[in-house]
Design an enzyme around this catalytic site. Structure first.
Site, PDB file in Angstrom:
ATOM      1  N   CYS A 107       0.857  -1.186   0.000  1.00  0.00           N
ATOM      2  CA  CYS A 107       0.000   0.000   0.000  1.00  0.00           C
ATOM      3  C   CYS A 107       0.898   1.243   0.000  1.00  0.00           C
ATOM      4  CB  CYS A 107      -0.873  -0.023   1.256  1.00  0.00           C
ATOM      5  SG  CYS A 107      -1.852   1.464   1.482  1.00  0.00           S
ATOM      6  N   ASN A 141       9.069  -0.850  -9.917  1.00  0.00           N
ATOM      7  CA  ASN A 141       8.747  -1.325 -11.271  1.00  0.00           C
ATOM      8  C   ASN A 141       7.276  -1.070 -11.544  1.00  0.00           C
ATOM      9  OD1 ASN A 141       9.713  -3.091 -13.666  1.00  0.00           O
ATOM     10  ND2 ASN A 141       7.735  -3.967 -13.106  1.00  0.00           N
ATOM     11  N   GLU A 142       6.990  -0.347 -12.614  1.00  0.00           N
ATOM     12  CA  GLU A 142       5.617  -0.120 -13.077  1.00  0.00           C
ATOM     13  C   GLU A 142       4.650   0.190 -11.931  1.00  0.00           C
ATOM     14  OE1 GLU A 142       4.338  -3.346 -15.606  1.00  0.00           O
ATOM     15  OE2 GLU A 142       5.359  -2.473 -17.321  1.00  0.00           O
ATOM     16  N   GLU A 312      11.029  -1.618 -21.505  1.00  0.00           N
ATOM     17  CA  GLU A 312      10.682  -3.002 -21.839  1.00  0.00           C
ATOM     18  C   GLU A 312      10.032  -3.006 -23.217  1.00  0.00           C
ATOM     19  OE1 GLU A 312       8.329  -4.868 -18.784  1.00  0.00           O
ATOM     20  OE2 GLU A 312       9.614  -4.124 -17.181  1.00  0.00           O
ATOM     21  N   TRP A 320       0.261 -12.300 -21.098  1.00  0.00           N
ATOM     22  CA  TRP A 320      -0.784 -11.755 -20.229  1.00  0.00           C
ATOM     23  C   TRP A 320      -2.021 -11.223 -20.920  1.00  0.00           C
ATOM     24  CZ3 TRP A 320      -0.933  -6.829 -21.957  1.00  0.00           C
ATOM     25  CH2 TRP A 320       0.249  -6.253 -22.439  1.00  0.00           C
ATOM     26  N   GLU A 360       5.539 -16.140 -15.743  1.00  0.00           N
ATOM     27  CA  GLU A 360       5.745 -15.630 -17.102  1.00  0.00           C
ATOM     28  C   GLU A 360       6.474 -16.615 -18.014  1.00  0.00           C
ATOM     29  OE1 GLU A 360       7.398 -11.694 -16.546  1.00  0.00           O
ATOM     30  OE2 GLU A 360       5.451 -10.937 -15.889  1.00  0.00           O
ATOM     31  N   HIS A 363       6.167 -16.191 -21.764  1.00  0.00           N
ATOM     32  CA  HIS A 363       6.539 -14.882 -22.317  1.00  0.00           C
ATOM     33  C   HIS A 363       7.865 -15.007 -23.051  1.00  0.00           C
ATOM     34  CE1 HIS A 363       7.639 -10.674 -22.546  1.00  0.00           C
ATOM     35  NE2 HIS A 363       6.525 -10.309 -21.939  1.00  0.00           N
TER      36      HIS A 363
HETATM   37  C1  GAL Z   1       5.697  -5.697 -17.508  1.00  0.00           C
HETATM   38  C2  GAL Z   1       6.495  -5.886 -16.225  1.00  0.00           C
HETATM   39  C3  GAL Z   1       7.498  -7.011 -16.359  1.00  0.00           C
HETATM   40  C4  GAL Z   1       6.853  -8.211 -16.986  1.00  0.00           C
HETATM   41  C5  GAL Z   1       6.312  -7.820 -18.321  1.00  0.00           C
HETATM   42  C6  GAL Z   1       5.692  -8.958 -19.099  1.00  0.00           C
HETATM   43  O1  GAL Z   1       4.480  -5.107 -17.246  1.00  0.00           O
HETATM   44  O2  GAL Z   1       7.170  -4.713 -15.881  1.00  0.00           O
HETATM   45  O3  GAL Z   1       7.994  -7.334 -15.086  1.00  0.00           O
HETATM   46  O4  GAL Z   1       5.849  -8.670 -16.149  1.00  0.00           O
HETATM   47  O5  GAL Z   1       5.320  -6.860 -18.136  1.00  0.00           O
HETATM   48  O6  GAL Z   1       5.207  -8.518 -20.343  1.00  0.00           O
END
Ligand code: GAL
Length: 639
Positions: A107, A141-142, A312, A320, A360, A363
């Site tokens: 949080c 991160n994000e 990225e 996803w 992942e 991916h």
């Molecule tokens: C981003 C994230 C990464 C990984 C990636 C997969 O949103 O920062 O850690 O999850 O997506 O596409």
């Protein structure tokens, strides 16, 4: 533009690291981001730091000549920490604490987590700030990924009360601003204000808007705490990687606190996941929408201090989205070159090697999980060769800006007043038309200086900043507004006075899907959809709705289109305005986009067929590719 990759030494045996680093360098990669999720390996239990593996990883990468982006690992607080500090967990809108087992479970308002975030940031920074190979830092991160900006925890409520007190000073001021006399919502103390999630029907919109603004501010201040700690130890660049199609916090504010704004570009994942029609999803399933990456490049350039990049980059299928097709061969390289054309200083592929385990595992990476070079890797290398041959690219000074506002997005999400209304989609439609004219566009905040822009287009701007017209006058910028502009005050009320000279708003209506209103402009027929404003103006109008109300007002300093225009009408409106301002236009095919740097023109083919680009090339010489542009290819010529 430098190429990079995201690497997870903790996922692989140490014997593989040196070979990986060597092959990165061979591929043309100069930058590598590490450790953003490595907290459990850095600190397996409280104050029991295990730096050896990370020291070794850094040495191995540094020895190969790579520059390292070191991260703070705060997106993944480990199990022992969650168990020790349960009040660090974010709460769902239903009032349940989040569970451990994925990521981003903290949080932003938890004081105990803030202390942990400062502590681990301090520890990592003290360890690596002076390392010569660590040339930049990424915070967390994000922020907000997986819908985590808002938390409904007891800590968040307390912090919200403080935020409100700070903003309004007295409870009477809050009552007046929110209009709480409506439905007997009046408060006598800030501590009485609750979350808006479990109200029987729609909660007060100003209350919701303030909660969104508060939640956004919590992200910004969380980030700032880490930035301050990093800055106290090093002059290295600080970045954070933001996301596509994500608006839950004010990215302009975040960008002001960091040195390089980076974003994570997944063109196929987002096409499949977002609002695009089925026809669009099929047409561009292997390339992404031709404006998706470009829009975000331009937006995040605006949300930066001038320096930005891609942290990225999608290298192959992701895991996803509802469906995860493979990019057409060539796209993973094209996307990198497109980032360069928009002025990125950095493009980093996610990830070096596909993980064979965990969430992942489906991916793609530049290498597959068995360490065989994948299509993404082949293309990264080619992209490097082209970038190398081009040398540095100087930025293009755009004449046309598109105004994008986070507050507007939040306001319209709270009261869309019609199922078809979608602020981001409206902005995309305007942006697409501008780009199909062959224009290179800047995106700017409503508070940005207008100097240098001949035209600034606000697809919709509910709150008109008081000084906007003065800024436009000083800069000699023509303003072009879409529907619902000027329809709200910053407190989320209907303004008493119009922000516009020679334009008065009378009423509005929303239209269900399929419903249209006819427009007659210069004896041509066009159509409006989704939204329509009824306005009055003393000026002559070229365009009227079929009931005689003005559809388009050309005032002294601005234009106002009083509806959501169908593309054909928007194209006619903007073409005439651009021509009157001496900005030349083409009309590009659906799959082709063009972007300029100062002395080069880049053309990108997002379609499945060859495109002849020679008719869009007035002069100059090809420095890459030629006039017939195959699918997933780009060409570049000099100007
Ligand atoms: C981003 C994230 C990464 C990984 C990636 C997969 O949103 O920062 O850690 O999850 O997506 O596409």
């Amino acid at each position: 533009m430098n190429l990079g990759t995201c690497y997870y030494p903790e996922h692989w045996p140490q014997e593989m690291w040196a070979g990986d680093a060597e092959r990165m360098v061979e591929m043309g990669i100069t930058h590598v981001r590490i450790a953003e999720f490595a907290w459990s390996r850095i600190e397996p239990s409280r104050n029991d730091f295990n730096w050896d593996w990370l020291d070794n990883a850094i040495e191995t990468l540094a020895r190969a000549g790579l520059q390292i982006t070191m991260c703070t690992p705060t997106a993944t607080p480990p199990k022992w920490l969650v168990d020790e500090t349960p009040d660090m967990l974010a709460y769902t809108a239903e009032g349940q604490p989040r569970r451990f087992g994925s990521r981003r479970h903290y949080c932003f308002s938890s004081e105990s987590y803030r202390a942990e975030s400062r502590r681990i940031t301090q520890a990592v920074v003290e360890r690596y700030a002076k390392h010569p190979a660590v040339t930049s830092w990424q915070t967390d991160n994000e922020y907000g990924c997986h819908d985590t900006v808002e938390s409904y925890s007891p800590m968040a409520l307390r912090a919200f009360h403080k935020w409100l007190q700070n903003k309004y000073k007295t409870i009477d001021a809050l009552n007046a601003a929110w209009g709480t006399v409506f439905w007997s919502q009046e408060y006598s103390d800030f501590s009485q204000v609750d979350f808006t999630d479990r109200t029987v029907t729609e909660a007060n919109p100003a209350h919701r808007l303030d909660f969104q603004r508060f939640s956004s501010d919590q992200v910004i201040s969380f980030n700032k705490e880490q930035v301050d700690i990093i800055r106290a130890h090093t002059k290295a660049d600080i970045t954070h990687n933001v996301m596509g199609h994500f608006t839950a916090f004010d990215h302009y504010a975040l960008g002001a606190d960091i040195d390089i704004t980076t974003w994570d570009s997944y063109p196929l994942g987002f096409l499949d996941q977002e609002w695009w029609t089925d026809a669009q999803k099929l047409r561009w399933m292997r390339s992404g929408h031709p404006d998706f990456a470009a829009f975000h490049h331009d937006l995040y350039r605006a949300c930066s201090n001038g320096r930005w990049g891609v942290m990225e980059q999608q290298p192959g299928p992701v895991n996803w989205a509802p469906n995860n097709p493979a990019p057409r061969d060539g796209m993973a390289g094209l996307w990198a070159l497109e980032a360069a054309a928009h002025g990125a200083e950095y493009c980093s592929y996610f990830r070096w090697r596909q993980a064979p385990f965990a969430q992942e595992q489906n991916h793609a990476g530049l290498y597959d999980s068995n360490n065989v070079l994948a299509q993404g890797g082949i293309e990264a290398k080619r992209a490097h060769q082209v970038l190398d041959s081009l040398g540095p690219l100087k930025p293009y000074a755009a004449k046309v800006a598109l105004i994008f506002d986070y507050d507007a997005k939040w306001m319209f999400d709270i009261q869309p007043q019609g199922t078809g209304w979608h602020y981001e989609k409206l902005c995309f439609e305007f942006y697409t038309v501008l780009r199909r004219f062959g224009l290179s566009v800047d995106i700017i905040s409503p508070h940005h200086e207008l100097t240098g822009y001949t035209l600034a287009v606000a697809p919709s701007l509910p709150v008109i900043p008081e000084d906007l017209f003065n800024r436009a006058k000083k800069a000699g910028t023509r303003l072009f507004f879409g529907p619902r502009s000027g329809s709200k005050t910053a407190d989320y009320q209907i303004p008493k006075l119009s922000s516009f000279k020679d334009l008065k708003h009378i009423r509005s209506e929303s239209l269900r899907g399929g419903a249209v209103v006819d427009v007659d402009m210069d004896e041509q027929f066009y159509r409006a959809k989704i939204w329509r404003d009824f306005v009055a103006t003393p000026r002559n109008c070229r365009a009227r709705f079929d009931d005689g109300f003005p559809a388009y007002v050309e005032a002294e300093m601005f234009d106002y289109v009083a509806a959501w225009p169908e593309t054909k009408w928007l194209r006619a409106l903007l073409r005439d305005r651009l021509e009157s301002l001496d900005i030349p236009t083409y009309w590009l095919p659906k799959d082709l986009r063009i972007r300029r740097s100062e002395d080069k023109v880049f053309a990108f083919n997002y379609g499945a067929k060859d495109i002849d680009v020679t008719r869009f090339k007035k002069d100059g010489e090809f420095v890459h590719g030629s006039g017939i542009l195959p699918p997933a290819k780009f060409c570049i010529w000099t100007t």
